[in-house]
Design a protein around this motif. Structure first.
Motif, PDB file in Angstrom:
ATOM      1  N   LEU A 197       0.828  -1.212   0.000  1.00 48.26           N
ATOM      2  CA  LEU A 197       0.000   0.000   0.000  1.00 48.26           C
ATOM      3  C   LEU A 197       0.861   1.261   0.000  1.00 48.26           C
ATOM      4  O   LEU A 197       0.508   2.260  -0.644  1.00 48.26           O
ATOM      5  CB  LEU A 197      -0.932   0.005   1.209  1.00 48.26           C
ATOM      6  CG  LEU A 197      -2.104  -0.987   1.163  1.00 48.26           C
ATOM      7  CD1 LEU A 197      -2.901  -0.929   2.456  1.00 48.26           C
ATOM      8  CD2 LEU A 197      -3.005  -0.700  -0.035  1.00 48.26           C
ATOM      9  N   ILE A 198       1.974   1.243   0.698  1.00 43.70           N
ATOM     10  CA  ILE A 198       2.862   2.407   0.734  1.00 43.70           C
ATOM     11  C   ILE A 198       3.393   2.722  -0.668  1.00 43.70           C
ATOM     12  O   ILE A 198       3.371   3.883  -1.111  1.00 43.70           O
ATOM     13  CB  ILE A 198       4.031   2.161   1.712  1.00 43.70           C
ATOM     14  CG1 ILE A 198       3.540   2.190   3.148  1.00 43.70           C
ATOM     15  CG2 ILE A 198       5.135   3.202   1.506  1.00 43.70           C
ATOM     16  CD1 ILE A 198       4.602   1.808   4.153  1.00 43.70           C
ATOM     17  N   ILE A 199       3.849   1.698  -1.365  1.00 45.18           N
ATOM     18  CA  ILE A 199       4.393   1.908  -2.711  1.00 45.18           C
ATOM     19  C   ILE A 199       3.295   2.340  -3.675  1.00 45.18           C
ATOM     20  O   ILE A 199       3.494   3.228  -4.517  1.00 45.18           O
ATOM     21  CB  ILE A 199       5.085   0.630  -3.207  1.00 45.18           C
ATOM     22  CG1 ILE A 199       6.219   0.234  -2.247  1.00 45.18           C
ATOM     23  CG2 ILE A 199       5.627   0.825  -4.606  1.00 45.18           C
ATOM     24  CD1 ILE A 199       7.257   1.315  -2.035  1.00 45.18           C
ATOM     25  N   ALA A 200       2.111   1.727  -3.562  1.00 47.03           N
ATOM     26  CA  ALA A 200       0.998   2.114  -4.430  1.00 47.03           C
ATOM     27  C   ALA A 200       0.586   3.557  -4.165  1.00 47.03           C
ATOM     28  O   ALA A 200       0.323   4.327  -5.102  1.00 47.03           O
ATOM     29  CB  ALA A 200      -0.182   1.170  -4.217  1.00 47.03           C
ATOM     30  N   LEU A 201       0.545   3.938  -2.886  1.00 49.61           N
ATOM     31  CA  LEU A 201       0.157   5.305  -2.541  1.00 49.61           C
ATOM     32  C   LEU A 201       1.166   6.318  -3.078  1.00 49.61           C
ATOM     33  O   LEU A 201       0.787   7.403  -3.543  1.00 49.61           O
ATOM     34  CB  LEU A 201       0.045   5.433  -1.021  1.00 49.61           C
ATOM     35  CG  LEU A 201      -0.359   6.818  -0.486  1.00 49.61           C
ATOM     36  CD1 LEU A 201      -1.738   7.212  -0.990  1.00 49.61           C
ATOM     37  CD2 LEU A 201      -0.313   6.838   1.039  1.00 49.61           C
ATOM     38  N   ALA A 202       2.443   5.972  -3.043  1.00 50.50           N
ATOM     39  CA  ALA A 202       3.467   6.876  -3.576  1.00 50.50           C
ATOM     40  C   ALA A 202       3.239   7.136  -5.064  1.00 50.50           C
ATOM     41  O   ALA A 202       3.373   8.273  -5.538  1.00 50.50           O
ATOM     42  CB  ALA A 202       4.853   6.277  -3.355  1.00 50.50           C
ATOM     43  N   ASN A 203       2.872   6.110  -5.815  1.00 50.84           N
ATOM     44  CA  ASN A 203       2.604   6.277  -7.247  1.00 50.84           C
ATOM     45  C   ASN A 203       1.348   7.104  -7.491  1.00 50.84           C
ATOM     46  O   ASN A 203       1.305   7.921  -8.414  1.00 50.84           O
ATOM     47  CB  ASN A 203       2.475   4.911  -7.914  1.00 50.84           C
ATOM     48  CG  ASN A 203       3.817   4.258  -8.183  1.00 50.84           C
ATOM     49  OD1 ASN A 203       4.412   4.437  -9.242  1.00 50.84           O
ATOM     50  ND2 ASN A 203       4.314   3.494  -7.218  1.00 50.84           N
ATOM     51  N   VAL A 204       0.330   6.904  -6.663  1.00 48.46           N
ATOM     52  CA  VAL A 204      -0.902   7.676  -6.816  1.00 48.46           C
ATOM     53  C   VAL A 204      -0.649   9.155  -6.529  1.00 48.46           C
ATOM     54  O   VAL A 204      -1.100  10.038  -7.273  1.00 48.46           O
ATOM     55  CB  VAL A 204      -1.997   7.127  -5.886  1.00 48.46           C
ATOM     56  CG1 VAL A 204      -3.211   8.057  -5.876  1.00 48.46           C
ATOM     57  CG2 VAL A 204      -2.419   5.732  -6.323  1.00 48.46           C
TER      58      VAL A 204
END
Length: 375
Positions: free
Chosen positions: A9-16
Motif C-alpha cells: 500500500l505504501i508503494i501504491a500510494l506513492a505512485n498515486v
C-alpha cells in the motif's frame, strides 16, 4: 501478513500521489492542487506552462546533444567513454569473482545490476543521438553554399515558396524523448542506489570490493560529467518514470521472494515491522536524488549564463528545406567565423536577430514558436 499489505500500500500510494500532483492528471483539477512544474532549462521563447503531459513542448531538443563547453565531437567522446567504463567494469566483475563470478544465477536479481544495465543502455542511446547530431551538422556545413544561394534568391524576391529561416523546425523525435527521460531516470536511480547501498548495505561482507566501488561510486562521476557538460534538462514531471522504474523492481523483488523465499535485499524483508519505515522512505529518497540532479543542472545553467561565449564558436540556423533528409535532423549549421559573419550580415537576418535573439543565448538565431524544425 499485515506488514506485506502495508508495504504494498505504501508503494501504491506513492505512485498515486506522484500521479495526481501532475497538472495534466485526471484528479489534479478536481482536487485543486498546486502546480509544481519545475524545469532546469527551458526552450527559448517557451510558454510558462506546458500543454503536454511530458512537457516536451517547453523543452529544447538540442539540449540533449549539445554542450555549453564541449564541442559536439567532445560530447560524443564523453558518451563513448561511459560505455567503455561499463565494459571495463563488467569485465572486472566477471574475471575477479567479485560480482557475478561467484553468483551467476542471481546476478540479474539485484537492483544494482538492473541500474547498471540501464546505465549501459543510456550510454548506447547517448552515442547514437549525439553521433546523428555530429553527422547532421557536418553534412550541413558541407552544404552552406546552398544556404547562401537560397538566401540570395530570397533577397532578390525570386523565391517566395520558402519562408526563409523562419520555416526552421526543431522537434522531439521518439528517440530523443526516450533518451531525455532515460537520462533523468538513470541519474536519479544511480544516485539513489549509491546512497541506499552505502547507508544500509555496506556493512555486509564484500561491500568494498572493486565492482561495488565502481557501480556505487565511479558511475555517478560519469553521470555528473554528462549532466554538467551537456545541457540535459531535468523536469519534475519526469520523476514519474523514475518512480515507475523503482516500483517495477519492487514488484519483481516481491515475486522473486514468493517464488524462492529469499530476499534480494535483506533490509527490505517485510516480515520485519521496522522495514515498513524503509519502504515509506524509498520514494522520498528517490525524489531527493532527482532533486539533486535538478540542482546540479541549475548550477550548470547559472554558471554558463555568466561565462562569455567562446570566440571560435559560431552557429547559424540551417533551413531544413534546403537540406536532404539525411541531415535535416540538425537544427544548426557550423561555419567558420569569416564565412558565417558574411552570411549573417544580410538585412533579413539582421532584422530577425533584432526581433528574436535572446541576450542569454547570443550564439543562436532563435525561431519563433510557430515555426517548424527537425532534430
Amino acid at each position: 501478513m499485515w506488514t506485506e499489505v502495508i508495504a504494498v500500500l505504501i508503494i501504491a500510494l506513492a505512485n498515486v500521489v506522484c500521479y495526481i500532483t501532475h497538472e495534466k492528471s485526471l484528479l489534479h483539477g478536481h482536487l485543486r492542487l498546486p502546480k509544481i512544474l519545475f524545469i532546469s532549462n527551458r526552450s527559448p521563447c517557451s510558454s510558462p506552462r506546458s500543454r503536454t503531459y511530458w512537457s516536451f513542448d517547453v523543452l529544447e531538443p538540442l539540449h540533449v546533444v549539445t554542450s555549453h563547453w564541449l564541442s559536439d565531437t567532445g560530447l560524443l567522446l564523453l558518451r563513448c567513454a561511459q560505455l567503455l567504463f561499463f565494459a571495463i567494469t563488467l569485465t572486472l566483475e566477471g574475471t575477479t569473482g567479485d560480482g557475478y563470478g561467484d553468483r551467476p544465477k542471481t546476478w540479474w536479481t539485484y537492483f544494482t545490476n538492473w541500474t547498471f544495465v540501464l546505465f549501459a543502455v543510456w550510454s548506447v542511446l547517448g552515442i547514437i543521438v549525439t553521433a546523428k547530431h555530429v553527422q547532421a551538422k557536418a553534412s550541413a556545413c558541407d552544404q552552406h553554399q546552398a544556404l547562401e544561394a537560397q538566401e540570395g534568391r530570397r533577397v532578390s524576391g525570386r523565391d517566395g515558396s520558402i519562408g526563409g529561416l523562419s520555416s526552421m523546425d526543431w522537434r522531439w523525435t521518439p528517440l530523443l524523448k526516450t533518451y531525455c527521460i532515460m537520462s533523468e531516470t538513470n541519474a536519479a536511480s544511480t544516485l539513489f542506489l549509491s546512497g541506499f547501498f552505502w547507508a544500509f548495505l555496506s556493512g555486509g561482507p564484500g561491500a568494498y570490493q572493486v565492482d561495488n566501488i565502481l557501480k556505487h561510486g565511479v558511475n555517478n562521476f560519469f553521470i555528473l560529467l554528462d549532466v554538467f557538460l551537456s545541457k540535459q534538462p531535468f523536469v519534475s514531471y519526469h520523476f514519474q518514470v523514475t518512480l515507475w522504474y523503482g516500483t517495477i523492481y519492487l514488484v519483481f523483488m516481491f515475486i522473486y521472494y514468493g517464488a524462492s523465499s529469499e530476499w534480494v535485499y535483506w533490509v527490505l524483508n517485510w516480515d520485519k515491522p521496522s522495514a515498513l519505515g524503509l519502504y515509506a522512505l524509498l520514494p522520498l529518497l528517490l525524489f531527493a536524488a532527482h532533486l539533486v540532479w535538478y540542482w546540479v543542472a541549475l548550477l550548470r545553467e547559472f554558471i554558463c549564463k555568466r561565462l562569455p561565449v567562446p570566440d571560435n564558436r559560431c552557429f547559424l540556423l540551417a533551413n531544413s528545406a534546403l537540406l536532404p533528409a539525411a541531415y535535416a535532423t540538425d537544427g544548426m549549421m557550423c561555419l567558420d567565423t569569416s564565412e558565417s559573419r558574411r552570411l549573417t550580415d544580410s538585412p533579413q537576418l539582421q532584422q530577425r536577430r533584432t526581433r528574436e535573439s535572446s541576450p542569454q543565448r547570443s550564439e543562436f538565431v532563435l525561431p519563433s514558436r510557430s515555426h517548424s524544425a527537425a532534430v
